[in-house]
Design a protein around this motif. Sequence first.
Motif, PDB file in Angstrom:
ATOM      1  N   ALA A  38       6.057  -1.599  -2.991  1.00 47.69           N
ATOM      2  CA  ALA A  38       5.903  -2.958  -2.342  1.00 47.69           C
ATOM      3  C   ALA A  38       4.868  -3.563  -3.466  1.00 47.69           C
ATOM      4  O   ALA A  38       4.100  -2.844  -4.220  1.00 47.69           O
ATOM      5  CB  ALA A  38       5.097  -2.989  -1.065  1.00 47.69           C
ATOM      6  N   VAL A  39       4.986  -4.898  -3.609  1.00 46.18           N
ATOM      7  CA  VAL A  39       3.740  -5.635  -4.374  1.00 46.18           C
ATOM      8  C   VAL A  39       2.336  -5.552  -3.554  1.00 46.18           C
ATOM      9  O   VAL A  39       2.460  -5.819  -2.510  1.00 46.18           O
ATOM     10  CB  VAL A  39       4.191  -6.981  -4.683  1.00 46.18           C
ATOM     11  CG1 VAL A  39       3.087  -7.674  -5.543  1.00 46.18           C
ATOM     12  CG2 VAL A  39       5.496  -6.886  -5.571  1.00 46.18           C
ATOM     13  N   VAL A  40       1.394  -5.107  -4.301  1.00 49.89           N
ATOM     14  CA  VAL A  40       0.285  -4.851  -3.381  1.00 49.89           C
ATOM     15  C   VAL A  40      -0.974  -5.641  -3.713  1.00 49.89           C
ATOM     16  O   VAL A  40      -1.334  -5.577  -5.046  1.00 49.89           O
ATOM     17  CB  VAL A  40      -0.251  -3.508  -3.252  1.00 49.89           C
ATOM     18  CG1 VAL A  40      -1.440  -3.357  -2.304  1.00 49.89           C
ATOM     19  CG2 VAL A  40       0.895  -2.497  -2.881  1.00 49.89           C
ATOM     20  N   VAL A  41      -1.579  -6.480  -3.058  1.00 51.20           N
ATOM     21  CA  VAL A  41      -2.742  -7.218  -3.618  1.00 51.20           C
ATOM     22  C   VAL A  41      -3.879  -6.620  -2.776  1.00 51.20           C
ATOM     23  O   VAL A  41      -3.832  -6.531  -1.304  1.00 51.20           O
ATOM     24  CB  VAL A  41      -2.743  -8.680  -3.111  1.00 51.20           C
ATOM     25  CG1 VAL A  41      -4.127  -9.372  -3.731  1.00 51.20           C
ATOM     26  CG2 VAL A  41      -1.388  -9.347  -4.044  1.00 51.20           C
ATOM     27  N   GLY A  42      -5.019  -6.152  -3.213  1.00 48.60           N
ATOM     28  CA  GLY A  42      -6.046  -5.405  -2.477  1.00 48.60           C
ATOM     29  C   GLY A  42      -7.548  -6.548  -2.687  1.00 48.60           C
ATOM     30  O   GLY A  42      -7.881  -6.770  -3.589  1.00 48.60           O
ATOM     31  N   ALA A  43      -7.893  -6.989  -1.545  1.00 49.06           N
ATOM     32  CA  ALA A  43      -8.799  -7.790  -1.636  1.00 49.06           C
ATOM     33  C   ALA A  43     -10.370  -7.159  -1.007  1.00 49.06           C
ATOM     34  O   ALA A  43     -10.216  -6.587  -0.162  1.00 49.06           O
ATOM     35  CB  ALA A  43      -8.703  -9.205  -0.751  1.00 49.06           C
ATOM     36  N   ALA A  44     -11.241  -7.384  -1.778  1.00 51.88           N
ATOM     37  CA  ALA A  44     -12.550  -6.641  -1.479  1.00 51.88           C
ATOM     38  C   ALA A  44     -13.705  -7.618  -2.036  1.00 51.88           C
ATOM     39  O   ALA A  44     -13.305  -8.540  -2.820  1.00 51.88           O
ATOM     40  CB  ALA A  44     -12.546  -5.162  -2.062  1.00 51.88           C
ATOM     41  N   GLY A  45     -14.853  -7.400  -1.695  1.00 53.32           N
ATOM     42  CA  GLY A  45     -16.010  -7.989  -1.903  1.00 53.32           C
ATOM     43  C   GLY A  45     -16.931  -7.449  -3.196  1.00 53.32           C
ATOM     44  O   GLY A  45     -17.417  -6.332  -3.126  1.00 53.32           O
ATOM     45  N   GLY A  46     -16.962  -8.047  -4.306  1.00 52.82           N
ATOM     46  CA  GLY A  46     -17.824  -7.744  -5.239  1.00 52.82           C
ATOM     47  C   GLY A  46     -16.807  -6.827  -6.351  1.00 52.82           C
ATOM     48  O   GLY A  46     -16.074  -6.129  -6.195  1.00 52.82           O
ATOM     49  N   ALA A  47     -17.581  -6.734  -7.782  1.00 46.01           N
ATOM     50  CA  ALA A  47     -16.892  -6.529  -8.804  1.00 46.01           C
ATOM     51  C   ALA A  47     -16.615  -4.992  -8.844  1.00 46.01           C
ATOM     52  O   ALA A  47     -15.399  -4.543  -9.188  1.00 46.01           O
ATOM     53  CB  ALA A  47     -17.630  -6.675  -9.918  1.00 46.01           C
ATOM     54  N   ALA A  48     -17.343  -4.129  -8.117  1.00 43.80           N
ATOM     55  CA  ALA A  48     -17.487  -2.820  -8.331  1.00 43.80           C
ATOM     56  C   ALA A  48     -16.402  -2.569  -7.230  1.00 43.80           C
ATOM     57  O   ALA A  48     -15.322  -1.658  -7.483  1.00 43.80           O
ATOM     58  CB  ALA A  48     -18.627  -2.336  -7.774  1.00 43.80           C
ATOM     59  N   LYS A  49     -16.182  -3.019  -6.020  1.00 39.07           N
ATOM     60  CA  LYS A  49     -15.068  -2.763  -5.038  1.00 39.07           C
ATOM     61  C   LYS A  49     -13.721  -3.171  -5.518  1.00 39.07           C
ATOM     62  O   LYS A  49     -12.871  -2.414  -5.322  1.00 39.07           O
ATOM     63  CB  LYS A  49     -15.464  -3.411  -3.750  1.00 39.07           C
ATOM     64  CG  LYS A  49     -16.537  -2.721  -2.995  1.00 39.07           C
ATOM     65  CD  LYS A  49     -16.877  -3.532  -1.556  1.00 39.07           C
ATOM     66  CE  LYS A  49     -18.105  -2.762  -0.974  1.00 39.07           C
ATOM     67  NZ  LYS A  49     -17.973  -3.267   0.500  1.00 39.07           N
ATOM     68  N   VAL A  50     -13.624  -4.366  -6.302  1.00 47.43           N
ATOM     69  CA  VAL A  50     -12.595  -4.896  -6.694  1.00 47.43           C
ATOM     70  C   VAL A  50     -11.891  -3.747  -7.803  1.00 47.43           C
ATOM     71  O   VAL A  50     -10.940  -3.312  -7.932  1.00 47.43           O
ATOM     72  CB  VAL A  50     -12.507  -6.156  -7.110  1.00 47.43           C
ATOM     73  CG1 VAL A  50     -11.313  -6.483  -8.153  1.00 47.43           C
ATOM     74  CG2 VAL A  50     -12.971  -7.212  -6.173  1.00 47.43           C
ATOM     75  N   ALA A  51     -12.784  -3.245  -8.551  1.00 48.12           N
ATOM     76  CA  ALA A  51     -12.332  -2.269  -9.633  1.00 48.12           C
ATOM     77  C   ALA A  51     -11.898  -1.024  -8.842  1.00 48.12           C
ATOM     78  O   ALA A  51     -10.847  -0.502  -9.519  1.00 48.12           O
ATOM     79  CB  ALA A  51     -13.638  -1.836 -10.591  1.00 48.12           C
TER      80      ALA A  51
END
Length: 330
Positions: A169-182
């Motif tokens: 699947a195409v997956v978009v993961g949303a999180a808060g802050g640069a470290a979590k997004v990385a």
Amino acid sequence: MHAVVLHEFGPAANLSYETVPDPEPGPGQVRIVVRAAGVHFIETVMRAGAASDLAPPLPELPSIFGGEVAGVVDSVGAGVGPEWLGRSVVTAKGSPGGYAELAVADVGALHAVPEGLGFEAAVAMVVTGTTTIGLLDVAELRPDDVVLVTSAAGGVGRLVVQYAHEMGAVVVGAAGGAAKVAAVRKLGGGGGAEVIGVDYDEDGWGDEVRARIGGRRVSVVVDGVGGEKAAAAFELLADGGRFVSIGSASQVEFVPGDAVLAERGITYRNALLELLGSPEERPDQERRALAAAAAGRLTPAVQSFPLAHAAEVHAALERRETTGKVVLVP
């Protein structure tokens, strides 16, 4: 033994690291030398004294929290065979809780820790992984889906991202802050399509999602946050899509109105309530979760802290400063 005891509901600082009597196994029980104990966000809610439909009843005080326990059996009660002695086990029903050096559990609630799986990973999977398996049964993800996962850096969120990505699947993961997004972006591994990571603490994150998925629309939202972020994720969902709630870390529940669901043809499911309504499926889901981790299909992210630091860990969880599954190690 040493344990973390709550004598009064309130802030994280009320968790006290102290010496208490060793528990003894009763009939049909074993005693476990705790090697890892899981910490769940809902325990911070209970510690504060708040009631929740998704939490067990508040305990009588003093109390030792933490039912998620992995370790080695060192003693057995009446009716339990000696073959259990020395076995590495994991359970979701440790008592007193796993915020301790020793815990007891009914022998029927135990699973052997699969070969090659460490104690910390096992305790991460027995509840967080099991919940993920159950909600994935509810979500019915397909390879042609575009999946938006909120709280994607959390214990459940990471496993959902891994599962959806592996199936194509195409997956978009949303999180808060640069470290979590990385951290979310790394879940895509070295091959195949990337996992798209976005920071939902930034204004305009919805526009970034639309731009990154290349003209497609989100077909499934798996939401673990609730509140305004869940509402924003709902607006990204295509008509005819599915919205699967797996919790409300924001402490604000998001439930779309029946009228808008009908108008847009969107299916809304509260996966946690559905799982609570089918407890008979839990043992099988626990086995499946442990097997998936042992086989490398799902890999929990674990943050380990000393048992004596439980109060600081609770405070960090409430500030949403942790990533992955939080585990206490005596």
